[in-house]
Design an enzyme around this catalytic site. Structure first.
Site, PDB file in Angstrom:
ATOM      1  N   CYS A   1     -13.920 -12.923  51.754  1.00  0.00           N
ATOM      2  CA  CYS A   1     -14.171 -14.545  51.676  1.00  0.00           C
ATOM      3  C   CYS A   1     -15.305 -14.932  50.667  1.00  0.00           C
ATOM      4  CB  CYS A   1     -14.548 -15.217  52.986  1.00  0.00           C
ATOM      5  SG  CYS A   1     -13.623 -14.286  54.621  1.00  0.00           S
ATOM      6  N   ASP A   2     -16.273 -14.197  50.749  1.00  0.00           N
ATOM      7  CA  ASP A   2     -17.530 -14.646  50.049  1.00  0.00           C
ATOM      8  C   ASP A   2     -17.899 -13.998  48.782  1.00  0.00           C
ATOM      9  OD1 ASP A   2     -17.558 -16.706  52.073  1.00  0.00           O
ATOM     10  OD2 ASP A   2     -18.859 -15.454  53.391  1.00  0.00           O
TER      11      ASP A   2
ATOM     12  N   CYS B   1     -17.995 -11.492  55.972  1.00  0.00           N
ATOM     13  CA  CYS B   1     -16.591 -11.358  55.259  1.00  0.00           C
ATOM     14  C   CYS B   1     -16.791 -11.343  53.898  1.00  0.00           C
ATOM     15  CB  CYS B   1     -15.947 -12.532  55.724  1.00  0.00           C
ATOM     16  SG  CYS B   1     -14.229 -12.533  54.986  1.00  0.00           S
TER      17      CYS B   1
END
Ligand code: NAP
Length: 306
Positions: free
Chosen positions: A136-137, A133
């Site tokens: 997200c990261d 992701c």
């Protein structure tokens, strides 16, 4: 035991849309979601092709709106993991980690999950540089070097997104031509920070505590290159979350649920909607359409039961 007309499993675009339609039609509905409502879309930075948003909309924003909309019509959303579904051909019995439910109809909208690459070092370094992701990261990789594995829409779009943070983004694809749609490809080709490594497969992700490098093999001559990267983002497709129903409904050879055009599965009273079903196009726009149809078909089925 909780008794409902309809249980929807999964809180992504398909499940939430089914929830909107069913609740608005005054069907006693509960939607079960084991994680956070929104599904995989929540990890999409920008959705540009969902009609009605001329400048695009972020995945989380779109899903917050869908959840609110379902709630406005009274769709109850419960955080629960379904462990078992059984049928006596008239009703469905669901065992969850939050109790038992009996329902007249079930809509399975449980989506898909990211495929693992299946190489040495991958599992060991998840959360330590290996991610599925970028939204997200990605921010953890400011001014770092990262690799994206895969050549589909997800890989190429997320590689573009990662250029906001990373100093260098390698896209490693096993063929000489991308699978991603042309417009996405063109955007990626214009990004100076992206370097494509064609005909490459990753054999191993190396690192003691954190990702330090990947070993890339050229499939044409088997030559190997060690690429120093701190992040590895894996986008090699997805597999359907159908374990629950695998003995109850027919699936194709890849595990996707086979339905008719009314989202009816091979088991009367069980409907499937969204990415979990066998279909040509897995996008938000088709997931919401599936959800709406499944809810109306479930309503008809429930009416026949009464
Ligand atoms: P995908 O289209 O199935 O692409 C998977 C990619 O991973 C392919 O390029 C494939 O290579 C590669 N791959 C598969 N297994 C591999 C392995 N073991 N090692 C190395 N490479 C491997 O999956 P996706 O990108 O997740 O997209 C899934 C669906 O969602 C698609 O229908 C896509 O259009 C849609 N989607 C749409 C958007 C959008 O429209 N905004 C965004 C994301 C996803 P090959 O090409 O050689 O098979």
């Amino acid at each position: 035991m909780d008794r409902r007309d309809l249980v929807i499993i999964g809180g992504g675009p398909a499940g939430l849309t089914a929830g909107i339609y069913a609740s608005r039609a005054s069907i006693d509905t509960v939607l079960l979601e084991r994680g956070v409502p929104g599904g995989l879309v929540v990890s999409t930075y920008l959705i540009e092709n969902y009609p009605g948003f001329s400048e695009g909309i972020s995945g989380p924003d779109l899903m917050i709106q869908m959840e609110k909309q379902a709630g406005r019509f009274g769709c109850e959303i419960l955080s629960a993991n379904v462990e078992k579904i059984e049928s006596n051909d008239k009703e469905f019995y669901l065992k969850t980690d939050h109790g038992e439910i009996v329902a007249g109809a079930v809509i399975l909208a449980s989506g898909v999950q990211s495929k693992l690459l299946g190489v040495k070092g991958e599992k060991e370094l998840i959360g330590r540089g290996v991610s599925y992701c970028a939204t997200c990261d990605g921010a953890f990789f400011r001014n770092k070097r990262v690799a994206v594995i895969g050549g589909g829409d997800a890989a190429v779009e997320e590689a573009i997104f990662l250029t906001r943070f990373a100093e260098k983004v390698y896209v490693i694809h096993r063929r000489g031509e991308l699978r991603a749609t042309k417009i996405v490809q063109q955007r990626a080709f214009q990004k100076q920070k992206i370097e494509f490594i064609w005909h490459g497969v990753v054999d191993e992700i190396l690192g003691r505590n954190l990702v330090e490098a990947i070993s890339v093999r050229d499939v044409r001559d088997s030559s190997k290159t060690l690429l120093e990267v701190e992040g590895v983002f894996i986008y090699v497709g997805s597999t359907p979350n159908t374990l629950l129903l695998k003995d109850l409904v027919k699936t194709d050879e890849n595990g996707y649920i086979i339905t008719d055009e009314n989202m009816q599965t091979s088991q009367k009273g069980i409907f499937a909607a969204g990415d979990v079903r066998q279909k040509l196009l897995r996008q938000v726009v088709t997931a919401v359409a599936d959800g709406a149809i499944a809810a109306v078909a479930a309503e008809k089925h429930l009416a026949e039961l009464k």
